[in-house]
Design an enzyme around this catalytic site. Structure first.
Site, PDB file in Angstrom:
ATOM      1  N   LYS A 139       0.834  -1.208   0.000  1.00  0.00           N
ATOM      2  CA  LYS A 139       0.000   0.000   0.000  1.00  0.00           C
ATOM      3  C   LYS A 139       0.865   1.253   0.000  1.00  0.00           C
ATOM      4  O   LYS A 139       0.572   2.235  -0.699  1.00  0.00           O
ATOM      5  CB  LYS A 139      -0.915   0.003   1.226  1.00  0.00           C
ATOM      6  N   HIS A 271      -9.258 -29.357 -34.913  1.00  0.00           N
ATOM      7  CA  HIS A 271     -10.290 -28.423 -34.447  1.00  0.00           C
ATOM      8  C   HIS A 271     -11.138 -29.011 -33.314  1.00  0.00           C
ATOM      9  O   HIS A 271     -12.365 -28.963 -33.336  1.00  0.00           O
ATOM     10  CB  HIS A 271     -11.169 -27.968 -35.598  1.00  0.00           C
TER      11      HIS A 271
END
Length: 515
Positions: A139, A271
Site C-alpha cells: 500500500k 479443431h
C-alpha cells in the site's frame, strides 16, 4: 519522493532459500535488518547483525508465534508517509523506526492443504502477520519496497546490486503489484478451502502461473495459458504453443484419458474433434488405422497415443505434417526421427497426467455475456453396466465393445454428433451439426469417401433420437447396433424400427452434449 536510499529492512519469511545473498548485500550496504523467530536465527547464524523485532516493540512473540509483528511500531514504520508532516511528527514522537524494505514469504497454506494435513495444521498455516506486512508495504509503495514471495528474492537482489540500495518509484510499484497478486491468491486459496470449493456464493479462481502463447485464436489476438503446463507435460521439441494448439491438446488428452489403461490406442485431432481413432495390438497399427479414418483432416493435426511411441510408429508419423505429437513416452530413436521437423511439438505426458485429466474435479469455466458460465466437468463414461437393451435383439459382445468405443469418442465430439465405428476403429463422425440427421448423413458420406464398409458398424449419438429417421438412415447404410441416451417421448418409434429391421439398440441414460 521518487528515489529512496534504503537504510532499514524488515525480513520475516518462511522460505530461506535464496535469502543469504540478500542479507549479505544488505549488510554490505549498511542496511539495518529487523527480523523475528526463525528468520532472525537464520540471519544471526550467518554472522550478520540483526535487530529482533521484540527490541522495537518491547513485546515478545506471543500465542505460540501467532503474534510477532502486529504492533504500531512495526506498521507505523512501514505505513508512514515521508511527505506528510503529521506522519513525520508522529514517527519522531513515538520513536518509530523507518522501515524502507519489507521482505515476506508466507506460510505455505496451499502446499499444506495439498499434503493432506489435518485441519489444525492447515489452520495454523494461515499467515496473519505476513499477509498484513505485505498489504502494508505494498500500500505504501511510494515510500516502501515490499517483497511478498520467495519468487521475487532474485529480483530484489538485482535491485539492491544495481542501485546500491537506492530504489525507484517504478521498481517499488512493480513489487507492490506482485505483492497484491500474492495476497489476493492467498486469500482465494483460503476461501476455497473453507467453502469446500463451493461456488454457491462466489467464484474464486486465482492462477498465478502464466505462459504467454504465440497468439490467440487468430494471429491478431493475444493469448495466454494460466496454469502449470509442466504438471501435465514435458516439452521436448518444437515451436511455442499457440492458443489453438492448447485447445486441441486439451481435447486430445481428454479423449485419450478414457483409454489410459486399454490396448494401444491412437487418436488424431483437428479443431477439437477426433478425425481418426483406432485401438489395436500395437501402437504402430493403431496409428495406421487411425490415420485411415481421415488422412485429409489429419494434415496439420494433433496426434496422441496412450502408450510408448516406437521407431516404426515414428517413421510413419514423420511422413505426415502434424503440429503436435503427444505420448506417455518415446523411444530414443523415435524421438530423434520426430525431431526431424523443427517446428513439430513433442509433448511427453507426465506420469499420471491422463488419470488426473479424467478424474479431475476442476470446474469448467467459460466467459459468457457479462459474466461466466460454470459447470462440473463431464467425468461420466458409459460402461457396460450402464447399458439397457431397448430392443428385442441384444448386441453381441463384440458390438458392445464397439458401442462403448464409439460412445467415448462421441462424448468428446462437438454436438450435434454421430459417431460410426467398426472393429474399434473410428469410421467417421458428423460433428457440430444443427440437426442429428445432418450429423449422420455427414458421417456416412465421410465414411464412404474413405472407402469404409459400414456393413456391421455401430452408431453412437450424444443425445436421443426425437424421430426414427436416424435409425432408418443408419440401417440403410448397414449399421447393426446403436447406442444412445434414450429419453425421447418418441423413443418407441426408433425401438420399433430397430426391432423390425434386426438392429440392436441400447440406452445409456446419460446425454453427452458438448457445445
Amino acid at each position: 519522493m521518487s528515489n529512496i536510499t534504503a537504510k532499514s529492512a524488515l525480513i520475516s519469511v518462511f522460505s530461506k532459500e535464496g535469502l543469504e545473498p540478500i542479507v549479505q548485500k544488505m549488510n554490505e550496504l549498511g542496511i539495518t535488518i529487523y527480523s523475528t523467530g526463525g528468520t532472525e536465527k537464520f540471519i544471526t547464524d550467518l554472522g550478520i547483525p540483526v535487530v529482533p523485532v521484540e527490541d522495537v516493540t518491547s513485546y515478545p512473540s506471543i500465542l505460540g508465534g501467532r503474534v510477532k509483528t502486529l504492533h504500531p511500531k512495526v506498521f507505523g514504520g512501514i505505513l508512514n508517509r515521508r511527505d506528510n508532516e503529521n506522519d513525520v511528527a508522529q514517527i519522531k514522537e513515538f520513536d518509530i523506526p523507518q522501515i524502507d524494505i519489507v521482505v515476506v514469504d508466507l506460510y505455505p497454506f496451499e502446499k499444506t492443504v495439498a499434503s493432506g494435513a489435518g485441519e489444525q495444521d492447515i489452520i495454523e498455516k494461515i499467515d496473519i502477520g505476513g499477509i498484513s506486512l505485505i498489504r502494508a508495504g505494498a500500500k505504501n509503495y511510494k515510500d516502501t519496497l515490499c517483497v511478498g514471495t520467495v519468487q521475487d528474492y532474485t529480483a530484489l537482489l538485482e535491485v539492491l546490486e544495481e542501485g546500491n540500495g537506492v530504489t525507484t518509484l517504478e521498481q517499488r510499484k512493480r513489487f507492490a503489484t506482485n505483492c497484491f497478486n500474492v495476497s489476493s491468491h492467498y486469500d482465494s486459496a483460503i476461501y476455497n478451502y473453507f467453502s469446500g470449493h463451493s461456488i454457491d456464493k462466489a467464484l474464486k479462481i486465482s492462477e498465478p502461473t502464466v505462459m504467454p502463447l504465440r497468439y490467440g485464436e487468430n494471429p491478431h489476438q493475444r493469448g495466454w495459458f494460466y496454469g502449470n503446463f509442466n504438471e501435465m507435460f514435458t516439452k521436448h521439441h518444437g515451436k511455442e504453443l499457440s492458443y489453438n494448439n492448447l485447445l486441441d491438446v486439451d481435447a486430445a488428452v481428454s479423449l485419450m484419458s478414457e483409454f489410459e489403461h486399454d490396448a494401444p490406442t491412437f487418436a488424431i485431432f483437428k479443431h477439437n474433434n477426433a478425425c481418426g481413432v483406432a485401438q489395436r495390438d500395437t501402437i504402430h497399427q493403431a496409428y495406421i488405422d487411425a490415420l485411415a479414418g481421415d488422412p485429409v483432416s489429419a494434415f496439420g493435426g494433433i496426434l496422441i497415443a496412450n502408450t510408448n511411441i516406437d521407431k516404426a510408429t515414428a517413421e510413419e508419423i514423420h511422413q505426415l505434417f502434424c503440429e503436435v505429437v503427444i505420448a506417455p513416452s518415446f523411444d530414443e530413436d523415435a524421438m530423434e526421427i520426430l525431431k526431424g521437423k523443427k517446428n513439430r511439438i513433442l509433448l511427453e505426458l507426465v506420469d499420471g497426467a491422463l488419470s488426473r485429466k479424467r478424474d479431475h474435479n476442476t470446474l469448467e469455466v467459460r466467459a459468457s455475456l457479462n459474466g461466466y458460465l460454470v459447470q462440473d466437468p463431464n467425468i461420466k463414461t458409459d460402461q457396460k453396466a450402464d447399458l439397457k437393451t431397448a430392443t428385442t435383439i441384444s448386441p453381441s459382445e463384440e458390438q458392445i465393445e464397439d458401442l462403448l468405443f464409439a460412445s467415448k469418442i462421441c462424448k468428446h465430439t462437438k454436438s450435434n454428433t454421430i459417431v460410426l465405428a467398426k472393429g474399434k476403429q473410428l469410421c467417421a463422425s458428423g460433428t457440430g451439426q444443427t440437426s442429428r440427421v445432418d450429423a449422420l448423413n455427414q458421417a456416412i458420406h465421410k465414411a464412404g469417401s474413405f472407402n469404409f464398409d459400414l456393413e456391421g458398424a455401430v452408431m453412437a449419438s450424444d443425445a436421443f433420437f426425437p424421430f426414427p429417421d436416424c435409425v432408418e438412415i443408419a440401417d440403410n447404410a448397414g449399421i447393426k447396433a446403436v447406442i444412445q441416451p434414450g429419453g425421447s417421448i418418441k423413443d418407441q418409434l426408433s425401438i420399433d424400427y430397430c426391432n423390425e429391421n434386426s438392429i440392436a439398440m441400447v440406452f445409456t441414460g446419460t446425454r453427452h452434449f458438448k457445445h
